[in-house]
Motif scaffolding. Structure first.
Motif, PDB file in Angstrom:
ATOM      1  N   MET A   1       0.837  -1.198   0.000  1.00 33.04           N
ATOM      2  CA  MET A   1       0.000   0.000   0.000  1.00 33.04           C
ATOM      3  C   MET A   1       0.877   1.255   0.000  1.00 33.04           C
ATOM      4  O   MET A   1       1.801   1.373   0.799  1.00 33.04           O
ATOM      5  CB  MET A   1      -0.918  -0.010   1.223  1.00 33.04           C
ATOM      6  CG  MET A   1      -1.729   1.264   1.436  1.00 33.04           C
ATOM      7  SD  MET A   1      -2.909   1.608   0.104  1.00 33.04           S
ATOM      8  CE  MET A   1      -4.132   0.339   0.445  1.00 33.04           C
ATOM      9  N   ASP A   2       0.574   2.165  -0.902  1.00 36.79           N
ATOM     10  CA  ASP A   2       1.272   3.449  -0.957  1.00 36.79           C
ATOM     11  C   ASP A   2       0.530   4.403  -0.017  1.00 36.79           C
ATOM     12  O   ASP A   2      -0.455   5.046  -0.397  1.00 36.79           O
ATOM     13  CB  ASP A   2       1.264   3.982  -2.394  1.00 36.79           C
ATOM     14  CG  ASP A   2       2.136   5.215  -2.563  1.00 36.79           C
ATOM     15  OD1 ASP A   2       2.357   5.923  -1.561  1.00 36.79           O
ATOM     16  OD2 ASP A   2       2.573   5.483  -3.699  1.00 36.79           O
ATOM     17  N   TYR A   3       1.005   4.500   1.224  1.00 34.97           N
ATOM     18  CA  TYR A   3       0.294   5.290   2.233  1.00 34.97           C
ATOM     19  C   TYR A   3       0.371   6.787   1.922  1.00 34.97           C
ATOM     20  O   TYR A   3      -0.524   7.547   2.311  1.00 34.97           O
ATOM     21  CB  TYR A   3       0.868   4.992   3.620  1.00 34.97           C
ATOM     22  CG  TYR A   3       0.548   3.588   4.081  1.00 34.97           C
ATOM     23  CD1 TYR A   3      -0.726   3.271   4.531  1.00 34.97           C
ATOM     24  CD2 TYR A   3       1.515   2.586   4.045  1.00 34.97           C
ATOM     25  CE1 TYR A   3      -1.030   1.980   4.943  1.00 34.97           C
ATOM     26  CE2 TYR A   3       1.218   1.290   4.449  1.00 34.97           C
ATOM     27  CZ  TYR A   3      -0.062   1.001   4.904  1.00 34.97           C
ATOM     28  OH  TYR A   3      -0.368  -0.269   5.300  1.00 34.97           O
ATOM     29  N   GLN A   4       1.414   7.208   1.253  1.00 28.52           N
ATOM     30  CA  GLN A   4       1.512   8.612   0.862  1.00 28.52           C
ATOM     31  C   GLN A   4       0.428   8.962  -0.147  1.00 28.52           C
ATOM     32  O   GLN A   4      -0.236  10.002  -0.037  1.00 28.52           O
ATOM     33  CB  GLN A   4       2.903   8.884   0.285  1.00 28.52           C
ATOM     34  CG  GLN A   4       3.279  10.351   0.246  1.00 28.52           C
ATOM     35  CD  GLN A   4       4.716  10.544  -0.225  1.00 28.52           C
ATOM     36  OE1 GLN A   4       5.118  10.021  -1.270  1.00 28.52           O
ATOM     37  NE2 GLN A   4       5.492  11.300   0.542  1.00 28.52           N
ATOM     38  N   ALA A   5       0.240   8.086  -1.121  1.00 28.57           N
ATOM     39  CA  ALA A   5      -0.826   8.297  -2.112  1.00 28.57           C
ATOM     40  C   ALA A   5      -2.201   8.188  -1.460  1.00 28.57           C
ATOM     41  O   ALA A   5      -3.125   8.918  -1.817  1.00 28.57           O
ATOM     42  CB  ALA A   5      -0.693   7.282  -3.239  1.00 28.57           C
ATOM     43  N   ILE A 180      -1.764   3.119  -8.550  1.00 36.32           N
ATOM     44  CA  ILE A 180      -2.078   1.807  -9.128  1.00 36.32           C
ATOM     45  C   ILE A 180      -1.547   1.722 -10.556  1.00 36.32           C
ATOM     46  O   ILE A 180      -0.928   0.720 -10.955  1.00 36.32           O
ATOM     47  CB  ILE A 180      -3.597   1.562  -9.096  1.00 36.32           C
ATOM     48  CG1 ILE A 180      -4.080   1.396  -7.656  1.00 36.32           C
ATOM     49  CG2 ILE A 180      -3.967   0.330  -9.918  1.00 36.32           C
ATOM     50  CD1 ILE A 180      -5.590   1.364  -7.517  1.00 36.32           C
ATOM     51  N   TYR A 181      -1.779   2.776 -11.324  1.00 38.07           N
ATOM     52  CA  TYR A 181      -1.276   2.816 -12.701  1.00 38.07           C
ATOM     53  C   TYR A 181       0.245   2.697 -12.738  1.00 38.07           C
ATOM     54  O   TYR A 181       0.802   1.937 -13.550  1.00 38.07           O
ATOM     55  CB  TYR A 181      -1.736   4.116 -13.356  1.00 38.07           C
ATOM     56  CG  TYR A 181      -1.224   4.334 -14.752  1.00 38.07           C
ATOM     57  CD1 TYR A 181      -1.811   3.700 -15.842  1.00 38.07           C
ATOM     58  CD2 TYR A 181      -0.143   5.194 -14.989  1.00 38.07           C
ATOM     59  CE1 TYR A 181      -1.343   3.906 -17.126  1.00 38.07           C
ATOM     60  CE2 TYR A 181       0.324   5.414 -16.264  1.00 38.07           C
ATOM     61  CZ  TYR A 181      -0.272   4.770 -17.329  1.00 38.07           C
ATOM     62  OH  TYR A 181       0.194   4.968 -18.611  1.00 38.07           O
ATOM     63  N   PHE A 187       5.114  -3.371 -13.342  1.00 40.04           N
ATOM     64  CA  PHE A 187       4.848  -4.816 -13.219  1.00 40.04           C
ATOM     65  C   PHE A 187       4.785  -5.271 -11.752  1.00 40.04           C
ATOM     66  O   PHE A 187       5.029  -6.435 -11.455  1.00 40.04           O
ATOM     67  CB  PHE A 187       5.901  -5.644 -13.974  1.00 40.04           C
ATOM     68  CG  PHE A 187       5.918  -5.361 -15.453  1.00 40.04           C
ATOM     69  CD1 PHE A 187       4.962  -5.913 -16.288  1.00 40.04           C
ATOM     70  CD2 PHE A 187       6.880  -4.527 -15.999  1.00 40.04           C
ATOM     71  CE1 PHE A 187       4.964  -5.641 -17.645  1.00 40.04           C
ATOM     72  CE2 PHE A 187       6.892  -4.241 -17.359  1.00 40.04           C
ATOM     73  CZ  PHE A 187       5.930  -4.808 -18.189  1.00 40.04           C
ATOM     74  N   ASP A 188       4.437  -4.363 -10.862  1.00 42.20           N
ATOM     75  CA  ASP A 188       4.216  -4.718  -9.458  1.00 42.20           C
ATOM     76  C   ASP A 188       2.720  -4.997  -9.284  1.00 42.20           C
ATOM     77  O   ASP A 188       1.979  -4.188  -8.714  1.00 42.20           O
ATOM     78  CB  ASP A 188       4.681  -3.578  -8.545  1.00 42.20           C
ATOM     79  CG  ASP A 188       4.511  -3.917  -7.071  1.00 42.20           C
ATOM     80  OD1 ASP A 188       4.180  -5.081  -6.753  1.00 42.20           O
ATOM     81  OD2 ASP A 188       4.688  -3.003  -6.235  1.00 42.20           O
ATOM     82  N   LEU A 189       2.283  -6.134  -9.775  1.00 39.74           N
ATOM     83  CA  LEU A 189       0.858  -6.452  -9.769  1.00 39.74           C
ATOM     84  C   LEU A 189       0.328  -6.690  -8.366  1.00 39.74           C
ATOM     85  O   LEU A 189      -0.831  -6.385  -8.069  1.00 39.74           O
ATOM     86  CB  LEU A 189       0.592  -7.672 -10.648  1.00 39.74           C
ATOM     87  CG  LEU A 189       0.989  -7.522 -12.125  1.00 39.74           C
ATOM     88  CD1 LEU A 189       0.555  -8.750 -12.906  1.00 39.74           C
ATOM     89  CD2 LEU A 189       0.378  -6.261 -12.720  1.00 39.74           C
ATOM     90  N   ALA A 190       1.161  -7.229  -7.484  1.00 38.79           N
ATOM     91  CA  ALA A 190       0.717  -7.468  -6.109  1.00 38.79           C
ATOM     92  C   ALA A 190       0.431  -6.149  -5.402  1.00 38.79           C
ATOM     93  O   ALA A 190      -0.588  -5.997  -4.712  1.00 38.79           O
ATOM     94  CB  ALA A 190       1.775  -8.259  -5.346  1.00 38.79           C
ATOM     95  N   GLY A 191       1.313  -5.164  -5.567  1.00 37.01           N
ATOM     96  CA  GLY A 191       1.093  -3.852  -4.961  1.00 37.01           C
ATOM     97  C   GLY A 191      -0.126  -3.162  -5.537  1.00 37.01           C
ATOM     98  O   GLY A 191      -0.901  -2.546  -4.809  1.00 37.01           O
ATOM     99  N   ALA A 192      -0.304  -3.280  -6.869  1.00 37.59           N
ATOM    100  CA  ALA A 192      -1.474  -2.676  -7.506  1.00 37.59           C
ATOM    101  C   ALA A 192      -2.756  -3.339  -7.023  1.00 37.59           C
ATOM    102  O   ALA A 192      -3.777  -2.672  -6.806  1.00 37.59           O
ATOM    103  CB  ALA A 192      -1.359  -2.793  -9.025  1.00 37.59           C
ATOM    104  N   HIS A 193      -2.704  -4.651  -6.839  1.00 37.63           N
ATOM    105  CA  HIS A 193      -3.895  -5.389  -6.397  1.00 37.63           C
ATOM    106  C   HIS A 193      -4.342  -4.937  -5.010  1.00 37.63           C
ATOM    107  O   HIS A 193      -5.539  -4.767  -4.754  1.00 37.63           O
ATOM    108  CB  HIS A 193      -3.598  -6.889  -6.379  1.00 37.63           C
ATOM    109  CG  HIS A 193      -4.706  -7.710  -5.792  1.00 37.63           C
ATOM    110  ND1 HIS A 193      -5.935  -7.822  -6.374  1.00 37.63           N
ATOM    111  CD2 HIS A 193      -4.758  -8.433  -4.635  1.00 37.63           C
ATOM    112  CE1 HIS A 193      -6.712  -8.593  -5.623  1.00 37.63           C
ATOM    113  NE2 HIS A 193      -6.020  -8.971  -4.568  1.00 37.63           N
ATOM    114  N   GLY A 194      -3.402  -4.728  -4.090  1.00 38.63           N
ATOM    115  CA  GLY A 194      -3.763  -4.306  -2.739  1.00 38.63           C
ATOM    116  C   GLY A 194      -4.468  -2.962  -2.731  1.00 38.63           C
ATOM    117  O   GLY A 194      -5.478  -2.784  -2.043  1.00 38.63           O
ATOM    118  N   MET A 195      -3.957  -2.002  -3.508  1.00 32.09           N
ATOM    119  CA  MET A 195      -4.584  -0.678  -3.549  1.00 32.09           C
ATOM    120  C   MET A 195      -5.914  -0.715  -4.299  1.00 32.09           C
ATOM    121  O   MET A 195      -6.879  -0.048  -3.902  1.00 32.09           O
ATOM    122  CB  MET A 195      -3.627   0.319  -4.196  1.00 32.09           C
ATOM    123  CG  MET A 195      -2.410   0.633  -3.339  1.00 32.09           C
ATOM    124  SD  MET A 195      -1.325   1.898  -4.058  1.00 32.09           S
ATOM    125  CE  MET A 195      -0.566   0.960  -5.401  1.00 32.09           C
TER     126      MET A 195
END
Length: 226
Positions: A1-5, A180-181, A187-195
């Motif tokens: 999760m990108d907490y800053q975003a 997410i974009y 190619f960090d699909l796991a990070g994108a999926h969480g957000m």
């Protein structure tokens, strides 16, 4: 999760809802009660952000407020205000795009109130302002709740206008949708999926609040008719 975003997204959603609620409430009530012949044109302009691609809105905002425009240059030199690739510009764009999401549910709530209710309040000695605060607003609160919920949910998920006007500046204009974009591009699909999952869950919660408010309002109308 990108907490800053996430922080930028939540701040943008809260500020958008707070700024839109007072003018949205006034405009919604006016649209619900007005018999002016030009009202369809106002309603068409209000619906325009729902029909236009977000990139079109973002493009014209860039033309109007960019440093190359007369208005953008004047804002920068006179007020030291930059509305492109800044949080202030992102907030302005968010307010314009989310206006129909705030106004429409509140308009339906006021339109559902029978006019005889207002007439009874006036006959009882209440002024128009007192009728609004004591009678109309307490009965129309489900519409206000729905408008705020839809505005917050749509702001959190908005992508096109955000990217066009705000870009992807960490801590200032990078929202969850842009993050997410960026994660998918890397190619960090796991990070994108969480957000993405967090946004889906929040949107479901917002829709549940909207439907619950509509059901509450329908029940109130049924009691009034009886």
């Amino acid at each position: 999760m990108d907490y800053q975003a996430a922080r930028v997204s939540l701040l943008l959603a809260a500020a958008t809802a707070l700024l839109l609620l007072p003018p949205g409430l006034w405009l919604a009530r006016w649209l619900a009660l007005s018999a002016w012949r030009g009202k369809p044109l106002v309603e068409a302009l209000l619906m325009l952000p729902l029909l236009l691609p977000p990139t079109v809105i973002g493009f014209y905002l860039l033309l109007v407020f960019g440093q190359g425009s007369a208005l953008g240059a004047w804002l920068g030199s006179t007020l030291n205000l930059r509305l492109v690739f800044s949080f202030e510009g992102l907030l302005l764009a968010s307010v314009l795009v989310n206006l129909p999401f705030m106004v429409q549910p509140i308009q339906r709530a006021f339109a559902a109130l029978p006019h005889s209710l207002r007439e009874a309040a006036w006959v009882s000695g209440l002024s128009v302002w007192q009728t609004f605060w004591r009678i109309e607003l307490p009965l129309a609160w489900p519409g206000l709740l729905a408008g705020v919920a839809l505005t917050v949910a749509h702001t959190l998920g908005e992508f096109g206008v955000v990217l066009m006007v705000g870009g992807s500046i960490p801590g200032e204009t990078r929202t969850l949708s842009v993050a997410i974009y960026d994660r998918v591009q890397a190619f960090d699909l796991a990070g994108a999926h969480g957000m993405a999952l967090a946004l889906v869950l929040f949107s479901l919660l917002a829709l549940a609040l909207v439907f619950a408010a509509d059901r509450r309002q329908a029940a109130a109308r049924t009691l009034q008719e009886r």
